[in-house]
Design a protein around this motif. Structure first.
Motif, PDB file in Angstrom:
ATOM      1  N   LEU A 137       0.275  -1.017   0.258  1.00 31.67           N
ATOM      2  CA  LEU A 137      -0.198   0.190  -0.002  1.00 31.67           C
ATOM      3  C   LEU A 137       0.907   1.005   0.217  1.00 31.67           C
ATOM      4  N   GLU A 138       0.489   2.819  -0.872  1.00 27.41           N
ATOM      5  CA  GLU A 138       1.331   3.761  -0.921  1.00 27.41           C
ATOM      6  C   GLU A 138       0.236   4.460  -0.347  1.00 27.41           C
ATOM      7  N   LEU A 139       0.693   5.878   0.542  1.00 32.36           N
ATOM      8  CA  LEU A 139       0.430   5.806   1.105  1.00 32.36           C
ATOM      9  C   LEU A 139       0.568   7.735   1.341  1.00 32.36           C
ATOM     10  N   PHE A 140       0.960   8.784   0.448  1.00 31.56           N
ATOM     11  CA  PHE A 140       1.241   9.445   0.463  1.00 31.56           C
ATOM     12  C   PHE A 140       3.018   9.261  -0.712  1.00 31.56           C
TER      13      PHE A 140
ATOM     14  N   THR B 265      -6.454  -5.526   4.898  1.00 32.60           N
ATOM     15  CA  THR B 265      -6.787  -3.890   4.113  1.00 32.60           C
ATOM     16  C   THR B 265      -8.170  -4.114   3.696  1.00 32.60           C
TER      17      THR B 265
ATOM     18  N   TRP C  79       4.601   7.327   2.181  1.00 32.61           N
ATOM     19  CA  TRP C  79       4.975   6.119   2.853  1.00 32.61           C
ATOM     20  C   TRP C  79       4.857   4.993   1.926  1.00 32.61           C
ATOM     21  N   GLU C  80       4.723   3.232   2.320  1.00 36.37           N
ATOM     22  CA  GLU C  80       5.007   2.337   1.631  1.00 36.37           C
ATOM     23  C   GLU C  80       4.928   1.831   2.935  1.00 36.37           C
TER      24      GLU C  80
END
Length: 125
Positions: free
Chosen positions: A76-79, A90, A81-82
């Motif tokens: 998962l990639e959020l901004f 999830t 962060w990975e």
């Protein structure tokens, strides 16, 4: 020749013969009306709570099985962060986020309705 409707003593006219008429049963006048009508015990909050707990427990067991069967890692990639998280977790997070959004929208609507009801009461009185 058998007639489809026969009068049973105390049952009134046009009652099918052999029907489950509470007044035609022996001792039917000794029981409360709701039991005599075949309704039995009324619905209670405790019974509804118990049913909700049982259904909730079954849903949690199904979620646990789902998560344990879907342990493959997903990135998962959020901004910037990975994260690497199991697929089942999830999807559970996504379902929880959806439930929170629905609860927030529902709460806002309930507040709107309460304010409108309060205004209406003030206008009436």
């Amino acid at each position: 020749m058998a007639r489809p409707f026969e009068e049973t003593p105390g049952a009134g006219p046009n009652v099918p013969a052999g029907s489950d008429n509470p007044t035609s049963r022996p001792g039917a006048h000794d029981v409360p009306p709701e039991v005599a009508r075949g309704k039995g015990i009324r619905h209670t909050r405790t019974g509804a709570t118990w049913t909700g707990l049982v259904i909730g427990t079954l849903v949690l067991v199904l979620l646990l099985v789902f998560i344990l069967q879907n342990l493959d890692g997903v990135v998962l990639e959020l901004f910037a962060w990975e994260f690497t998280v199991p697929l089942g977790v999830t999807l559970l997070f996504a379902a929880i986020a959806g439930a929170v959004i629905v609860a927030l929208v529902g709460s806002i609507r309930i507040l709107q309705i309460r304010r409108a009801a309060t205004r209406q009461r003030k206008l009436i009185s």
